[in-house]
Design a protein around this motif. Structure first.
Motif, PDB file in Angstrom:
ATOM      1  N   ALA A  94      38.377  20.525  41.162  1.00  0.00           N
ATOM      2  CA  ALA A  94      38.467  19.831  39.963  1.00  0.00           C
ATOM      3  C   ALA A  94      38.123  20.756  38.628  1.00  0.00           C
ATOM      4  O   ALA A  94      38.916  20.905  37.796  1.00  0.00           O
ATOM      5  N   ALA A  95      36.859  21.419  38.719  1.00  0.00           N
ATOM      6  CA  ALA A  95      36.575  22.330  37.713  1.00  0.00           C
ATOM      7  C   ALA A  95      37.413  23.598  37.793  1.00  0.00           C
ATOM      8  O   ALA A  95      37.482  23.832  36.615  1.00  0.00           O
ATOM      9  N   ILE A  96      37.695  23.899  38.862  1.00  0.00           N
ATOM     10  CA  ILE A  96      38.735  25.165  38.973  1.00  0.00           C
ATOM     11  C   ILE A  96      39.948  24.901  38.250  1.00  0.00           C
ATOM     12  O   ILE A  96      40.281  25.688  37.219  1.00  0.00           O
ATOM     13  N   GLY A  97      40.378  23.540  38.310  1.00  0.00           N
ATOM     14  CA  GLY A  97      41.928  23.255  38.005  1.00  0.00           C
ATOM     15  C   GLY A  97      41.422  23.162  36.336  1.00  0.00           C
ATOM     16  O   GLY A  97      42.480  23.496  35.658  1.00  0.00           O
ATOM     17  N   ALA A  98      40.463  22.641  35.954  1.00  0.00           N
ATOM     18  CA  ALA A  98      40.156  22.374  34.443  1.00  0.00           C
ATOM     19  C   ALA A  98      40.069  23.462  33.875  1.00  0.00           C
ATOM     20  O   ALA A  98      40.656  23.676  32.572  1.00  0.00           O
ATOM     21  N   SER A 152      39.909  18.778  29.048  1.00  0.00           N
ATOM     22  CA  SER A 152      39.535  17.514  29.030  1.00  0.00           C
ATOM     23  C   SER A 152      40.165  16.306  29.557  1.00  0.00           C
ATOM     24  O   SER A 152      39.994  15.233  30.302  1.00  0.00           O
ATOM     25  N   ILE A 153      41.737  16.786  29.463  1.00  0.00           N
ATOM     26  CA  ILE A 153      42.576  15.918  30.050  1.00  0.00           C
ATOM     27  C   ILE A 153      42.837  16.054  31.461  1.00  0.00           C
ATOM     28  O   ILE A 153      43.090  15.180  32.291  1.00  0.00           O
ATOM     29  N   ALA A 154      42.786  17.481  31.959  1.00  0.00           N
ATOM     30  CA  ALA A 154      42.872  17.661  33.167  1.00  0.00           C
ATOM     31  C   ALA A 154      41.920  17.447  34.256  1.00  0.00           C
ATOM     32  O   ALA A 154      41.932  16.874  35.398  1.00  0.00           O
ATOM     33  N   PHE A 155      40.614  17.451  33.614  1.00  0.00           N
ATOM     34  CA  PHE A 155      39.436  17.360  34.804  1.00  0.00           C
ATOM     35  C   PHE A 155      39.477  16.052  35.205  1.00  0.00           C
ATOM     36  O   PHE A 155      39.223  15.854  36.389  1.00  0.00           O
TER      37      PHE A 155
END
Length: 359
Positions: free
Chosen positions: A297-301, A343-346
């Motif tokens: 999730a952090a990588i994606g954010a 902030s929307i993606a995470f």
């Protein structure tokens, strides 16, 4: 690691330009970079106890220099020397300047815990916050204000401008303390060496960051990692001396982008997924990969945040399509878009990570 190395190089160049002016060009900027980085390495090699002893007092000489520089240079400072743009171009210039200053201040977020962790266990969190915030905010505002005043002098006085062209920031700073004679030269030396305490946390934290690669990295002696960071900073700093202004603007902005993602991930994890409850953390799991989420999730954010950064960045070699819409030359709004995208993606990605990995 890239962040601390870059700051090491940039701060060293600033100090080296002052050494160059102090020596009337006898000490080239690249040599000053080596001198400053070497002094930093010596202190970092001594370890954290000596670092905190030195940094507890090393702020005093530079403060004396700033006070005398403000007093000595005041007759040349001019509020009318620099014409501020107005309208959309003025807004663009203000946003870009704010982005650079914000990047400088916020970039300490990835190092703060390396030193705050040594506070007594029962220290109230509000005291740690206030000390950290004031310790970053006050000197940043004071020194940036003095820098702006000295730059106005460089636009107002031809001799100052010539010194700025030849030596960089060290030139007009040397002229601002010149009226104090030999004491002024001592102050100038203090100013140059102010890069040392500023860089000590960068070089030492480089080793801390390197040890995050995994259990194998923790077994590497910290002095070896500090030395590696020192070598890289010297190389980068010496090469960047030719392009200091572009390096400063570009690097500061880009480093600020990833720091925004760092803040978003930590804050949303704590508030949304931990309910702001410190009891929902397993404090014994930090060194056990089997108990920790991989970080998808952090990588994606970070990826989504970088998309926002690209859309809104304005650096010497690229202006994003959204940034280009503001003013004639564009404005750096990469931080705002990075924050929005990450902030929307995470939360969505973290929900999926928890659902499918259970961590």
């Amino acid at each position: 690691m890239i962040s601390t190395t870059g700051w090491n190089a940039i701060n060293s160049i600033s100090g080296a330009s002052v050494l160059n002016a102090l020596s009337n060009g006898a000490c080239p900027t690249w040599a000053g970079v080596i001198i400053i980085c070497t002094l930093v390495w010596i202190v970092c090699a001594l370890g954290i106890n000596w670092i905190q002893k030195f940094d507890a007092y090393l702020w005093i000489p530079p403060l004396a220099c700033w006070i005398f520089a403000a007093a000595g240079g005041a007759p040349e400072f001019s509020g009318n020397a620099v014409k501020s743009p107005t309208g959309s171009s003025g807004a663009a210039a203000a946003l870009t300047f704010m982005a650079v200053i914000f990047s400088f201040a916020v970039s300490w977020v990835n190092c703060a815990s390396d030193y705050n962790v040594r506070m007594p266990l029962q220290t109230p969190r509000w005291k740690i916050f206030v000390a950290t915030y004031v310790g970053i905010c006050v000197p940043t505002v004071l020194v940036q204000t003095l820098g702006a005043a000295i730059y106005s002098g460089a636009q107002h006085n031809h001799a100052w401008k010539a010194a700025f062209v030849e030596y960089g920031v060290g030139g007009p700073l040397a002229l601002s303390v010149a009226r104090f004679g030999g004491f002024g030269k001592l102050l100038l030396a203090f100013s140059a060496l102010s890069a040392v305490p500023n860089n000590i946390p960068n070089n030492y934290s480089f080793a801390m960051h390197a040890q995050n690669f995994g259990p194998w990295a923790i077994r590497i002696p910290r002095i070896a990692l500090v030395t590696f960071g020192y070598v890289v900073a010297v190389i980068v700093g010496c090469l960047a001396t030719k392009f200091f202004s572009d390096t400063l603007q570009t690097f500061l902005s880009i480093i600020g982008y990833w720091t925004i993602v760092h803040i978003v991930v930590v804050a949303e994890e704590h508030i949304i997924f931990r309910g702001s409850n410190w009891k929902r953390y397993d404090w014994e799991a930090w060194y056990n990969p089997d108990l920790l989420p991989f970080g998808w999730a952090a990588i994606g954010a970070f990826i989504f945040g970088f998309v926002g950064a690209v859309l809104g960045m304005k650096v010497s070699w690229f202006v994003g399509p959204v940034a280009h819409l503001i003013g004639k030359k564009g404005a750096n709004i990469g931080h705002e878009l990075t924050f929005a995208f990450s902030s929307i993606a995470f939360p969505a990605l973290r929900y999926l990570e928890k659902k499918y990995t259970g961590k």
